[in-house]
Write an enzyme that holds these catalytic residues in place. Structure first.
Site, PDB file in Angstrom:
ATOM      1  N   TYR A  37     -13.308 -19.683 -41.660  1.00 17.18           N
ATOM      2  CA  TYR A  37     -13.534 -18.265 -41.371  1.00 17.18           C
ATOM      3  C   TYR A  37     -14.624 -18.085 -40.308  1.00 17.18           C
ATOM      4  CZ  TYR A  37     -14.445 -13.316 -42.556  1.00 17.18           C
ATOM      5  OH  TYR A  37     -14.604 -11.965 -42.517  1.00 17.18           O
ATOM      6  N   LYS A  74     -14.191 -16.224 -36.667  1.00 18.45           N
ATOM      7  CA  LYS A  74     -14.938 -15.004 -36.378  1.00 18.45           C
ATOM      8  C   LYS A  74     -15.841 -15.142 -35.151  1.00 18.45           C
ATOM      9  CE  LYS A  74     -13.359 -12.164 -39.443  1.00 18.45           C
ATOM     10  NZ  LYS A  74     -12.502 -11.037 -38.959  1.00 18.45           N
TER      11      LYS A  74
END
Length: 861
Positions: free
Chosen positions: A164, A168
Site C-alpha cells: 500500500y 500511495k
C-alpha cells in the site's frame, strides 16, 4: 451565497465513490452544481466481489437533493469505460478524482505476490488508466483538474503496508510529473493524503478514532483543489480531522566533496553531522533545484587535502569578527617581556614602559602581533577552528610571522579583527597554513595592523598540493652593519607569557620534559620582539614610530637565560636580520627583514561625532559629572585647609562620554579645572557612570578597583586622601557620597570557599564505573586528581580494579591539578580539558595524552 464556490457546467469522475471519502467527494461536488460519474466496483475493502448497490445508492442521494449523477460499475483498470460514461452522458469531462482503493495488509515476510500485484493494479494501474483515458479530452479543451489520493503510509511508511505504501507514494510522483506536463494546457494536478474513517482505515485505526475522522472533513479541500479558481498544482496535502497542511521536500544543506580527490567511506563518516544536519535546511521545488549543488560542484576541482586538512573547506574561510582592547599597562608588560628597559636609565627604552615619559609613551610596534595571535590561541583552546582544519595543538608550530604597522599604535585602543585563511601549502610530509588577520581601530574604522601567521602543521602534508613560493632572505656576504647582543633573563618566558601565550611549554619544567625539552623554552614571538627592538635602536634612532613591518622565520628554540645576537644589514628602507643564540651558535631567526618608514605616518582623523564625544565637558555644564565637580569646587573653596592636608594633584579621566578634570589640592588655594592641567601625582580612570555611582554612594570604590573598573596610576597611596569626597555629596544626584577612598588596603581579600562539589562528583563517578567498568578500562590508566579550593585528592583506577577512591595513588600514570570550580567545568564539558590546560588552569604531570580521554566524566552532575 454570492461568493459560494460553484461547479455549474462541470463534469466530474469520482472513483471508489460508493462509500467513505469517494461518496463524500461526490455528494459535495454535486451539491455545488457538478454533474458526477459515481464509479464503484461494489467489491469488498480487500478487492473481492462486485456489485452495483453502492454506486446506485449514492446516485440516488444526489438526485434526491436535486443534483445530477450517473452510476458506473467498472473496475478502474477499465478506465476508458469510466471516462466514456461521462462523455456519453454529458459530452464533456472536467474533473477526475482518483479515489478508488483497497487494502491487503500483511507483514512483508508474509506478503504474497498477489497481495502486491492487486494493490498495484487498483491504486497505481487503475489511476493510470482512468487518467490516461481522460487526458486527451482535458488537453483538447484546455482545462482540467486531477486529484490523486495518496496516504500517510506512503509518505512515512507503516508496518504491514509495504504494498500500500509503495502504491500511495507512487501516486505522488505520478501527480508531480503530470502537473509539469499539464501546466501549459491548464490541467492542474495535486495529491492529498487523507486521514478519514472508512472501510479501509478500520483495519489500521481503533474504532473510536475512525468514528471521529469523518470524510466530510476531507472533501472541502478536495473540492477546492478541483475548482477552476484554484491555481495550485504539483502539491501534496495532509488532511483529516479538521487539519489541513501542505507538505514539501526538505533536505539538509549537506556536504559537498570537491571532485578530483578520493571520496572514502571514512570521509563520509567524518562528515556525517554536516550531511544530516537540518539546521540550515533547503527546500528544492523541482529537478533543477535538486540537482543544483551537483551542477555547481561539476564546475569546481578539488584543491586536495587529507584527514588533517581539507583545503576546499578551509581555504578562504572568513573568521567571525572579534574585538579586543589594550592600554598602556598591556604595552608596558609586553615591552618588559621582550627585554625592554633592562637599563632603567636608558630614556629611549623607558618610553616603552613608562606612561608619563617626558617624550611621551610609545608602544613597541611588535606588540601588533599580540591581539591577533591571542584571539587565534583563545579560539584554538576553546576548540574553535576553521572548517577543514582537523588537527590539534600537538601538531602545531609557529613557522613564520609577518606583521605590518599601517601607522604607529596608539597608547590604548579597542581593535576590531577580521581574519581569513589566506593560503595552504603542501610541503611534502608537513603543511603550512597562512592565516591573515587585519586589525582596525574600532572607533574610526582605520586599519592599524596586518598580520600573516604561518602555522607549521607536522605530518599534515602529502596530498600533492601547491607547495608555495620560497621566501628566503639571505643576509649579504659581508660583515653586519650593526650588531646588538643582549642576554635574556632566566625568567624571561614567565614574564612574556603574561601577554597572552599561556602554553605550559614555556613555564612548566615537567611539561617541557614530556615534550623533549630539557626545560621550558622561550616563546618564538618573544625573540621576535627582541629583534624588532634591536632594529629600532640601531636604525630608527630609537623611534618606534618609523617601524613599518617585520618578517621572520622561526628556525630554532631559545632557552631563557641564553644570549641573543642580532646581526643587521641595511638595504635601503629594509634591514635584513639574522638572530643567533651565542652560547650554542645556533640561528634562531632567519630569512628576516624589517622595513622602516622615512617619516612617521599620520593617523586618520576621527569621525566628527566621535571627536565631539571626546571633547571635555564644559565646566558648569548640564552633565551630571560636571555638576559633581562643581560641588567639589565649592567644597574646596570652603575648606582651603585641604591643600595642606592632601598636598596632591589628581587627574580624573572619565569615559563614555569622555571628559578630563584636574583637582589641584597642592598649589595655592586649590582648584578644580576642566582638562589635564600640569603634571598629576595620581590619575584615576573610570567610566562616567561609575564615577557618578561612586560619588553617590551606589558603588564601592574598592569593588570598582578590584573589578578592573577603576584604574589608578601614579602615586596610588595619594588616592586614599580623597576620603573628603564623602562630605561633598553628588550635586544634582542625591546626597550620598563616596564611601571610601579608591585605593585598596592590604589584607582586604577574603576567602569564601565552601565545601566544594568534588566529593559528590567522584562519588557519582565511582557509581558509574561500578556499573560500567569498561569505561575505565578504555582509559587504561591510573589518574590522580588533586583538587584545590577546597583541597582534596582522588584516584581513578582504570587498570586492574576499575573504580574511584579518595586519597593518593602509590604510582599514577598522570596527575591532574585543578580547582573545584574548574573540575565542575570539566565534568560539564570534558572537551574543556584543552582550554583549561592552555590557560594554565589545569596542570598535567605524566602522560599528557591520557588527559584527552576523560569522556567518562561527562554529565556526572
Amino acid at each position: 451565497m454570492s461568493n459560494e464556490l460553484r461547479f455549474n457546467g462541470k463534469v466530474a469522475i469520482v472513483t471508489g465513490a460508493g462509500n467513505g471519502l469517494g461518496r463524500s467527494h461526490a455528494l459535495l461536488l454535486a451539491s455545488r452544481g457538478a454533474k458526477v460519474v459515481v464509479n464503484d466496483l461494489g467489491g469488498s475493502s480487500t478487492g473481492g466481489g462486485r456489485g452495483s448497490e453502492a454506486a446506485d445508492k449514492v446516485v440516488a442521494e444526489i438526485k434526491a437533493a436535486g443534483g445530477d449523477a450517473v452510476a458506473n460499475y467498472d473496475s478502474v483498470e477499465d478506465g476508458v469505460k469510466i471516462v466514456q460514461t461521462a462523455l456519453d452522458t454529458w459530452k464533456r469531462l472536467d474533473i477526475v478524482i482518483n479515489n478508488a482503493g483497497i487494502l491487503r495488509d500483511t507483514s512483508f515476510q508474509k506478503m504474497t505476490e498477489q497481495d502486491w500485484e492487486l494493490i498495484y493494479r487498483v491504486h497505481l494501474l487503475g489511476a493510470f488508466r482512468v487518467t490516461q483515458a481522460a487526458w486527451p479530452h482535458l488537453r483538447d479543451q484546455g482545462y482540467g483538474r486531477i486529484l490523486f489520493t495518496a496516504s500517510a503510509a506512503g509518505i512515512y511508511g507503516n508496518f504491514g503496508q509495504a504494498n500500500y505504501s509503495m502504491a500511495k507514494l507512487g501516486l505522488v510522483g505520478f501527480a508531480n510529473t503530470l502537473a509539469i506536463e499539464g501546466r501549459k494546457k491548464n490541467i492542474l494536478v495535486n495529491a492529498i493524503a487523507p486521514i478519514a474513517g472508512s472501510r479501509m482505515t478500520e483495519t489500521v485505526l481503533p474504532k473510536e478514532v475512525v468514528d471521529a475522522l469523518r470524510p466530510e472533513y476531507v472533501s472541502p479541500l478536495a473540492a477546492w483543489l478541483c475548482h477552476e479558481d484554484c491555481q495550485e498544482s504539483g502539491s501534496l496535502f495532509e488532511v483529516g480531522g479538521g487539519f489541513m497542511a501542505k507538505l514539501r521536500w526538505e533536505r539538509t544543506r549537506g556536504k559537498v566533496f570537491k571532485l578530483g580527490r578520493a571520496i572514502t567511506p571514512e570521509a563520509v563518516q567524518k562528515s556525517w553531522e554536516s550531511i544530516t544536519d537540518f539546521t540550515e535546511a533547503t527546500h528544492p521545488t523541482d529537478v533543477a533545484a535538486g540537482l543544483q549543488p551537483v551542477m555547481d560542484n561539476l564546475t569546481s576541482q578539488s584543491k586536495g587535502g587529507n584527514e588533517f586538512i581539507d583545503v576546499d573547506a578551509a581555504l578562504g574561510y572568513q573568521f567571525p569578527e572579534t574585538t579586543s582592547s589594550y592600554d598602556e599597562r598591556d604595552l608596558a608588560l609586553y615591552a618588559l617581556g621582550v627585554g625592554a628597559a633592562q637599563d632603567p636609565l636608558d630614556t629611549k627604552e623607558l618610553q616603552y614602559v613608562y606612561e608619563l615619559h617626558a617624550d611621551g609613551f610609545r608602544p613597541l610596534p611588535t606588540y601588533g602581533v599580540i591581539p591577533a595571535l591571542n584571539i587565534v590561541i583563545r579560539s584554538a583552546a576553546e576548540g574553535k577552528q576553521a572548517p577543514g582544519l582537523n588537527y590539534g595543538l600537538d601538531r602545531v608550530l609557529h613557522g613564520e610571522q609577518y606583521t605590518e604597522l599601517l601607522r604607529p599604535l596608539p597608547p590604548k585602543a579597542t581593535l576590531r579583527h577580521k581574519g581569513r585563511i589566506k593560503d595552504i601549502f603542501d610541503k611534502g610530509k608537513n603543511a603550512l597554513v597562512l592565516t591573515e588577520v587585519t586589525s582596525y581601530d574600532a572607533q574610526t574604522g582605520e586599519p592599524l595592523v596586518r598580520n600573516e601567521i604561518t602555522t607549521f602543521i607536522r605530518g599534515a602534508g602529502g596530498w600533492g598540493g601547491n607547495r608555495g613560493s620560497v621566501t628566503d632572505i639571505p643576509p649579504p656576504e659581508r660583515a653586519p652593519d650593526a650588531v646588538i647582543t643582549e642576554k635574556t633573563h632566566e625568567n624571561q618566558a614567565l614574564l612574556y607569557r603574561l601577554s597572552g601565550d599561556w602554553n605550559p611549554l614555556h613555564a612548566d619544567p615537567e611539561f617541557a620534559r614530556n615534550f623533549g625539552f630539557q626545560r621550558p623554552i622561550l616563546h618564538g614571538l618573544c625573540t621576535f620582539g627582541y629583534v624588532g627592538r634591536h632594529v629600532i635602536k640601531a636604525f630608527a634612532g630609537g623611534d618606534p614610530r618609523l617601524f613599518k613591518s617585520i618578517r621572520v622565520r622561526f628556525a630554532e628554540t631559545v632557552l631563557p637565560g641564553e644570549t641573543l645576537r642580532t646581526e643587521m644589514w641595511k638595504d635601503g628602507d629594509r634591514v635584513i636580520v639574522r638572530c643567533k643564540v651565542v652560547e650554542r651558535d645556533k640561528v634562531v631567526i632567519s630569512n628576516a627583514a624589517v622595513e622602516l618608514y622615512q617619516e612617521v605616518p599620520k593617523a586618520q582623523a576621527k569621525p566628527a561625532a566621535s571627536a565631539q564625544a571626546s571633547a571635555p565637558a564644559p565646566a558648569g555644564g548640564d552633565s551630571a559629572s560636571a555638576r559633581v565637580f562643581e560641588a567639589i569646587r565649592a567644597y574646596v573653596a570652603q575648606h582651603p585647609e585641604l591643600v595642606g592636608k592632601v598636598a596632591n594633584v589628581y587627574l580624573f579621566k572619565l569615559t563614555q562620554p569622555d571628559s578630563t578634570w584636574t583637582l589641584d589640592l597642592k598649589n595655592g588655594a586649590g582648584t578644580v579645572q576642566v582638562g589635564a592641567q600640569g603634571k598629576a601625582d595620581c590619575s584615576l580612570e573610570l567610566t562616567d557612570a561609575d564615577f557618578l555611582a561612586m560619588t553617590s554612594g551606589k558603588a564601592d570604590p574598592q569593588k570598582l578597583y578590584f573589578g578592573g573598573k577603576l584604574k589608578i596610576t601614579g602615586n596610588v597611596m595619594a588616592s586614599q586622601k580623597l576620603g573628603f569626597l564623602a562630605k561633598v555629596g553628588s550635586a544634582g544626584e542625591g546626597s550620598g557620597a563616596a564611601k571610601a577612598s579608591p585605593a585598596p588596603t592590604s589584607g582586604s581579600g577574603s576567602s569564601t570557599a565552601g565545601n566544594g562539589r568534588a566529593p559528590a562528583i567522584f562519588k557519582a563517578l565511582g557509581e558509574r564505573l561500578a556499573q560500567r567498568p569498561e569505561l575505565a578500562r578504555e582509559v587504561g590508566a591510573v589518574i590522580q586528581f588533586h583538587v584545590t579550593e577546597p583541597q582534596g585528592s582522588w584516584v581513578v583506577d582504570g587498570k586492574d580494579a576499575p573504580g574511584v577512591r579518595e586519597g593518593k595513588a602509590d604510582k599514577a600514570d598522570v596527575t591532574l591539578r585543578l580547582s573545584d570550580e574548574d573540575l565542575v567545568a570539566l565534568v560539564q564539558d570534558p572537551q574543556a580539558v584543552q582550554r583549561l590546560f592552555q590557560y594554565g588552569k589545569m596542570r598535567v604531570d605524566g602522560d599528557v595524552r591520557i588527559a584527552s580521554r576523560l569522556g567518562f566524566l561527562k554529565q556526572l552532575i
